[in-house]
Design an enzyme around this catalytic site. Sequence first.
Site, PDB file in Angstrom:
ATOM      1  N   HIS A 274       0.812  -1.216   0.000  1.00 61.02           N
ATOM      2  CA  HIS A 274       0.000   0.000   0.000  1.00 61.02           C
ATOM      3  C   HIS A 274       0.844   1.265   0.000  1.00 61.02           C
ATOM      4  CE1 HIS A 274      -3.314   2.678   0.695  1.00 61.02           C
ATOM      5  NE2 HIS A 274      -2.748   3.144   1.791  1.00 61.02           N
ATOM      6  N   CYS A 275       2.111   1.185   0.408  1.00 62.34           N
ATOM      7  CA  CYS A 275       2.889   2.408   0.650  1.00 62.34           C
ATOM      8  C   CYS A 275       3.738   2.866  -0.526  1.00 62.34           C
ATOM      9  CB  CYS A 275       3.771   2.219   1.880  1.00 62.34           C
ATOM     10  SG  CYS A 275       2.848   2.116   3.427  1.00 62.34           S
ATOM     11  N   ILE A 276       4.731   2.082  -0.902  1.00 62.50           N
ATOM     12  CA  ILE A 276       5.749   2.570  -1.832  1.00 62.50           C
ATOM     13  C   ILE A 276       5.191   2.893  -3.220  1.00 62.50           C
ATOM     14  CG2 ILE A 276       7.994   2.104  -2.877  1.00 62.50           C
ATOM     15  CD1 ILE A 276       8.653   0.366  -0.499  1.00 62.50           C
TER      16      ILE A 276
END
Length: 439
Positions: A274-276
Amino acid sequence: MNSKEVLLRKLNEKKARMAVLGLGYVGLPLAVVFAEAGFEVIGIDPDMSKVDTLNEGVSYIPDVSSEDVDKLIKSGLLKATTDFSILKDVEAVSICVPTPLRKTGDPDMSYIDAATSELAKYVHAGMVIVLESTTYPGTTREFVLPILTEKNDLVVGEDFFLCFSPERVDPGREDWTTINTPKVLGGVTEACGEVADAWYSAAIETVVPVSSAEAAEMSKLLENTFRMINIGLVNELAIMCDRLNVDVWEVIDAAATKPFGFMKFTPGPGLGGHCIPIDPLYLSWKMKAVNYNARFIELASEINTGMPRYVSIKVQDALNEHRKAIKGSKILILGAAYKPDIDDLRESPALDVIALLAEKGADVSYHDPYCPSLQTNEGEAMESVPDMMASVRTADCVVIITNHSDYDYDAILADALLIVDTRNALGKAGRNNSKVFGL
């Protein structure tokens, strides 16, 4: 005493009741850490199945054991509900909801909007609120604060206290977890930061105060933008090394022997989680509003999002070398999760690789010990093959997307007819084998 003094006393004595909005990969571990520290924690989530599962003492998040959940549920320190009205009796609230990107590339604020709008119905004097959902700089002050104060006369920093503290969850890690990963925290006002610091310091080992909510929001985006850009760099390096007939893994390992001035990153089939893949694009989107083009972010995103297609071309070329057409070939994908040894499929490059190979006419199957089923980008259901090694032996090509530690790579190398190894999972043995193609 004023609202700040009353709240600080309750927090210091762990008599403040706490709610966590959103019980996913971020919210549930946070709720457990605070409950274990002695706070009464109520998790709120609209998903009744999650709520029922937790109240039965069962965890659905790999990083949280059912044993810990069951103990906390039975002690009364943790419970879950779908009822937001309990917020009227709560002093501390952490918002841990998703912040995906829309297909148009702008942040989808609907989850934060929905959670904050529900919270606004019950916000009261003597409440501290911390937003943990990753988002663009300015969200806490410009988006969340107006919703919370639209229908009341509460003054932030005096009556209630609002902060941003970016989540730093890395699913599957056992060395750095919610409790011992340093927690950056920035308040809308100085008093907001002071109150939230007192709260989080009661459960988290290290709290890192910064001067504002915007600084905290920006710090999270820097962390993941740094990683995204460096991964984009080594992904492009892999493409360049392929053109030059140089072993990219040997190059990276050699560079990594320098004890200073170099940090090792490795290429792969694309970005997942979900982040990078997503967080840096919040910043890029925000900068467009002030007429600035975030060039590094845009370029790295272009390279990284192109890696699944590069892998599909690698598979096609590998099959051509073995005098086979990709259309009709049996291709086995090993690993569907976005990183090793977890069950998280969010933004996994495996889904893109499956779609691209199927588009070329391949007969695609997959195996993942952590993901027994998945839904393709086209919405079709797929099941993990029941006998991985049998499928390895019958596949025209095996494509290693996720290098799970459960896999017996020596056996895979011995039995497969053809392998495309996107993670260097086979090491030097694979790179020296004529039936193995790497990035």
